[in-house]
Design a protein around this motif. Structure first.
Motif, PDB file in Angstrom:
ATOM      1  N   ALA A   1       0.839  -1.205   0.000  1.00  0.00           N
ATOM      2  CA  ALA A   1       0.000   0.000   0.000  1.00  0.00           C
ATOM      3  C   ALA A   1       0.863   1.239   0.000  1.00  0.00           C
ATOM      4  O   ALA A   1       1.946   1.277   0.613  1.00  0.00           O
ATOM      5  CB  ALA A   1      -0.925  -0.002   1.210  1.00  0.00           C
ATOM      6  N   ILE A   2       0.402   2.268  -0.711  1.00  0.00           N
ATOM      7  CA  ILE A   2       0.996   3.594  -0.662  1.00  0.00           C
ATOM      8  C   ILE A   2      -0.133   4.603  -0.466  1.00  0.00           C
ATOM      9  O   ILE A   2      -1.285   4.329  -0.815  1.00  0.00           O
ATOM     10  CB  ILE A   2       1.803   3.935  -1.934  1.00  0.00           C
ATOM     11  N   TYR A   3       0.194   5.767   0.088  1.00  0.00           N
ATOM     12  CA  TYR A   3      -0.844   6.769   0.302  1.00  0.00           C
ATOM     13  C   TYR A   3      -0.241   8.160   0.226  1.00  0.00           C
ATOM     14  O   TYR A   3       0.970   8.362   0.401  1.00  0.00           O
ATOM     15  CB  TYR A   3      -1.526   6.563   1.653  1.00  0.00           C
ATOM     16  N   GLY A   4      -1.091   9.120  -0.022  1.00  0.00           N
ATOM     17  CA  GLY A   4      -0.765  10.529   0.077  1.00  0.00           C
ATOM     18  C   GLY A   4      -1.863  11.227   0.850  1.00  0.00           C
ATOM     19  O   GLY A   4      -3.056  10.932   0.661  1.00  0.00           O
ATOM     20  N   MET A   5      -1.499  12.145   1.754  1.00  0.00           N
ATOM     21  CA  MET A   5      -2.492  12.751   2.642  1.00  0.00           C
ATOM     22  C   MET A   5      -2.103  14.202   2.935  1.00  0.00           C
ATOM     23  O   MET A   5      -0.919  14.524   3.080  1.00  0.00           O
ATOM     24  CB  MET A   5      -2.574  11.945   3.946  1.00  0.00           C
ATOM     25  N   ILE A   6      -3.101  15.068   3.020  1.00  0.00           N
ATOM     26  CA  ILE A   6      -2.894  16.464   3.376  1.00  0.00           C
ATOM     27  C   ILE A   6      -3.799  16.806   4.553  1.00  0.00           C
ATOM     28  O   ILE A   6      -5.001  16.533   4.516  1.00  0.00           O
ATOM     29  CB  ILE A   6      -3.220  17.397   2.194  1.00  0.00           C
TER      30      ILE A   6
END
Length: 958
Positions: free
Chosen positions: A623-628
């Motif tokens: 899994a990979i993710y990007g979050m702000i």
């Protein structure tokens, strides 16, 4: 419109009443909170002193975390606070204004803390109620938390039982009566996940992914957290919720805690407890000892089947925790261990359903389950040895670098005797008496040995200004062993007594007791996880005059699971020369002799060579993710992003090579967006809204497509489905929350979930078979689940009250079968999801007296009717009756370091009941009435009683 307005007025009055309960009427008042400088924990019982000339008053900090002086005269007052083991504060000058609420909050320093000491925030206690409320208030997503303080004064000793009192959660129970799994917001246990310190760990369950939570003693936990929504940095396979067990960690100063307790189970004052020699029996099956060779009858010794009786054995529990910090607070060490030796039981009645049903006149009239051919009366006697140990070491190199090593080991060993009286119907009738055809008495002995260990190394690092990283490396293993599960059968048939020369019977009487068959089985499984997590964070000073944080990262997990099972069936022998063959009369178990069925030695090889329960399974998740995280305004925070999870599974079973689904390779990828927004109405009030997409991966065993009749306590076998699809769920959530005091809270929220390809297990006959099996499937393309949650917690001086209520409504439309005059006709039926209860509620009344050192709690837990098992036939689903559990606990402080306590569980002796909603006239009354039938309108198919349990003990705190 005339009907809507009164409802609105009622809602307005209700909310107004709740709001009023959290406010103080205008008057001349001096109030405030007293807390620990480092931990922020409220110092309940601290003495607050004020004076103004001849006016001298004293009060103490109450259970709501505050002190209050009412009806004061306006003027200048001096105030100081004193508390045992803390430095008395300086005198504060307070100007009290007339007709106003004047507030002064005081932070105290303990005697071991220097005035210039800087608190090490990473090590602040997570065990307090204050910490739990702050966690809920400041969380990035929607969650509920319960602290070790609240757990300690509750009636519960297991994590699973504690969770059953939290908002939106119901539980299912094991054969010992303990809560085992949680159902969150009406989503079956398979839709939820469990973490230990934020890390997912494997399950010892030989069929399912979800953890049996009764393996965890509550004494190892600092706090329980239940996440109701997900953020992109969290794994996406939790739709009901995530249970996170925050374990004890190194304290900021020397901590020594100990406990010893005892008690008993009421059931064993009503009947005897039965046990067997735990060391008897073979650890490995003949098929493991000498693969491919014929087993001999002598390899199945009888000693493990010999049972003995005892009266009301005494339970014993003990625990010890030691922790401290060294090297000027940089090095923290903690060890905690616990042991429980408990005796628990269950009296159970079950009627076994068959695949044959009565006919209906039309497609809209439900069939009737009429083919009850036998029933069982069972008595369970279980000795439970529960072990738990954790060790935690953390080291702070400097303000920028911290590492932590954590290890845990938990084990639950159950040694169980099950005595079964199985009645086969269809016997003789005589003078209004309707007797059975035969009675089988079966003795089963079983060892179920479950364990989990986990080792986690983690770190937090500030790399550059505004850039930080954290990481976790974890290895875990869960195992379950059931060596030499043995069952021995004796039976007798009822006979008509017809005297010589008579043409009709004069009585019906039981015949001689004969030796029946014997079965032996071995099963063990291992589930291993190797996981890694990495998160990178960038926090610039400001963007568009707002705070913002960018995060990205990923995780990998390599899971391997192997399962082994080997079963043998030994047939009874016959009296030599008897014709027709007469079974061997029973005298004692040691004297009974056995042979292979039909004297065919092919049965001596065991089942492992072609058993569906022998398989290996590999699963890799990346899994990979990007979050702000963006503070849009001072009041509005938003967290949004996306997660990508890839699932790659493969398995190989011991099924024949020509069997479809002997092995498989499965691969799929899911894109999981999410957003969580929080709007602060005030410092104490906020509204949260969220959307996230999640998934459900099928359990390993549900995919293996072979018939399995080995489920021990289930009366129906299992057939896997290799065509099972994973479920994708869209989740929507909204919640209003209010934290008016240190411990007080009020929450009101709603949720909606849309499921694509939901997974359920239905009770249906196998292809061309007459026996019912549990078969997993995707019965519908979609389903929905929605509801409302309410939680209110308020302390009034020394008395606290808590209530939570959840309303849930789910709908799924699935195909059903109706037997119309012998023809099987198909139709659809809309019903709730499996495991969902419409109404769930908990209420607790808490009393705390600082002067006498007494704490007491009375708790009620209610779970409404819910669907337990889905039938392939229209109208023949199995339902669980509503339950109400009443529990009590109390403790008394003795001196500065000791506490004595008492706990009582299930004071109402609430049974576990399953029923079918069908006409029950024929089974409810008359000569053929079944036991435990309570109504002519429904048929009770299971009735379990666990009775009350009591414990008392003492704790030591330093």
């Amino acid at each position: 419109m005339n009907k809507v307005l009164p409802l609105k007025r009622q809602l307005f009055l209700f909310l107004f009443f709740i709001s009023c309960s959290f406010t103080t009427l205008a008057q001349t008042v001096l109030k405030g909170q007293v807390t620990d400088t480092k931990t922020g924990e409220t110092l309940i019982g601290a003495t607050v002193h004020i004076e103004n000339g001849n006016t001298v008053l004293n009060t103490s900090v109450k259970l709501d975390g505050t002190y209050t002086f009412n009806n004061l005269k306006a003027g200048d007052y001096k105030l100081h606070v004193s508390y045992v083991s803390y430095k008395t504060t300086r005198d504060f000058e307070v100007a009290v204004a007339d007709g106003k609420v004047n507030v002064l909050n005081v932070a105290m320093i303990d005697n071991s803390t220097a005035l210039n000491e800087v608190a090490v925030i990473e090590y602040a206690s997570k065990a307090s109620d204050h910490s739990a409320r702050n966690t809920e208030k400041n969380a990035n997503n929607t969650l509920n938390a319960i602290s070790a303080q609240a757990i300690a004064i509750s009636p519960d000793v297991l994590v699973s039982n504690v969770l059953g009192r939290m908002s939106g959660i119901s539980i299912d129970r094991s054969n010992t009566g303990d809560a085992r799994h949680v159902i969150i917001r009406g989503m079956d246990k398979q839709y939820n996940t469990t973490l230990v310190n934020g890390v997912k760990i494997p399950s010892p369950d030989n069929r399912n992914r979800y953890l049996p939570l009764d393996i965890f003693p509550a004494g190892l936990v600092d706090r329980l957290e239940v996440y109701k929504t997900l953020t992109p940095d969290m794994e996406g396979d939790a739709s009901g919720g995530v249970v996170n067990l925050v374990m004890k960690s190194a304290p900021d100063q020397l901590k020594i805690e100990g406990e010893f307790g005892t008690g008993y189970s009421q059931i064993f004052f009503n009947r005897s407890f039965q046990s067997f020699d735990h060391n008897a029996g073979n650890e490995q099956s003949p098929g493991e000892i000498h693969p491919g060779k014929i087993a001999s009858i002598s390899e199945f010794p009888y000693q493990s089947l010999i049972t003995k009786k005892a009266n009301a054995p005494i339970n014993k529990t003990a625990s010890l925790t030691i922790g401290n910090r060294y090297l000027d607070g940089k090095l923290g060490v903690l060890f905690s261990g616990t042991f429980q030796n408990l005796y628990q039981g269950n009296n159970s009645f079950i009627v076994v359903q068959e695949s044959t049903v009565g006919t209906s006149p039309d497609i809209n009239t439900p069939n009737q389950e009429t083919a009850f051919q036998n029933s069982d009366n069972r008595q369970y006697s279980s000795q439970l040895n529960r072990y738990g140990a954790i060790a935690s070491i953390d080291y702070k190199f400097n303000n920028a670098n911290i590492i932590k090593l954590f290890a845990t080991y938990v084990a639950l060993n159950e040694y169980r005797v099950r005595q079964t009286e199985e009645t086969t119907y269809g016997g003789y009738s005589f003078n209004g008496y309707h007797g059975p055809f035969s009675i089988d008495n079966l003795t089963q002995t079983r060892k179920d040995l479950q364990s989990i260990y986990n080792i986690t190394l983690s770190g937090k690092h500030n790399i550059f200004k505004g850039i930080s990283a954290d990481w976790i490396g974890s290895t875990s293993q869960a195992t379950e062993k059931m060596p030499d599960m043995a069952e021995f059968d004796t039976n007798y048939q009822y006979q008509q007594n017809i005297p010589d020369g008579a043409t009709s019977p004069t009585s019906i009487q039981p015949g001689p007791v004969m030796v029946g068959n014997e079965s032996r089985g071995w099963q063990h499984n291992t589930d291993k996880d190797l996981s890694g997590y990495f998160n990178l964070h960038y926090k610039p000073d400001h963007i568009f005059n707002s705070k913002v944080e960018f995060s990205a990262g990923g995780m990998v997990r390599h899971k391997t699971r192997d399962n082994f099972r080997d079963q043998y069936s030994l047939s009874n022998t016959y009296v030599p020369g008897s014709s027709p063959p007469v079974p061997e009369p029973y005298t004692t178990i040691p004297n009974a002799t056995f042979q292979w069925k039909d004297q065919d030695t092919s049965y001596a090889y065991g089942s492992y060579r072609t058993d569906a329960g022998v398989y290996t399974f590999t699963e890799n998740i990346n899994a990979i993710y990007g979050m702000i995280k963006y503070d849009v305004t001072d009041k509005l925070d938003v967290i949004f992003g996306v997660r990508n999870e890839n699932t790659h599974q493969s398995y190989n079973s011991s099924l024949p090579a020509t069997f479809p689904g002997k092995s498989a390779d499965i691969n799929y990828t899911d894109l999981l967006p999410s957003i969580n927004a929080k709007y602060a109405l005030t410092n104490e009030q906020a509204i949260r809204v969220a959307y996230y997409k999640s998934i459900l991966r099928p359990s390993f065993y549900d995919i293996v497509p072979a018939q399995d009749n080995s489920q021990d306590d289930a009366y129906y076998g299992h057939i896997g489905n290799p065509y099972l699809q994973h479920t994708v769920i869209d989740n929507y959530d909204i919640r209003y929350e209010f934290f008016p005091g240190v411990f007080d809270e009020f929450m009101l929220g709603g949720f909606y979930k849309h499921l694509t390809n939901p997974i359920e297990t239905s009770l249906q006959p196998s292809t061309g078979g007459a026996t019912l099996y549990y078969i997993p499937n995707n019965p519908s393309e979609s389903a929905q689940n929605f509801g409302v949650e309410l939680l209110a917690l308020k302390y009034f001086g020394n008395i606290g009250a808590s209530i939570n209520y959840t309303y849930t409504n789910s709908q799924i439309t699935t195909p059903k079968t109706v037997n119309v005059q012998g023809d099987l006709i198909h139709r659809t039926q809309t019903r709730p999801l499996q495991g969902q209860a419409t109404n769930i509620g908990n209420a607790s009344l808490l009393y705390k007296n600082q002067k006498s050192g007494v704490d007491a709690q009375l708790s009620v837990a209610y779970t409404g009717e819910r669907l337990a098992a889905v039938s392939t036939y229209y109208g023949l689903d199995t339902w669980e009756k509503p339950t109400t559990f009443l529990d009590f606990s109390a403790q008394k402080k003795v001196g500065r370091h000791f506490i004595v306590y008492v706990k009582a569980n299930n004071l109402l002796n609430t049974p576990y009941q399953l029923f079918i909603k069908q006409d029950n006239q024929s089974n409810y009354s008359g000569s053929s009435k079944y036991p435990h039938q309570e109504s002519p309108n429904y048929t009770t198919v299971q009735y379990d009683q666990f009775y009350s349990r009591y414990s008392l003990g003492a704790k030591y705190n330093f």
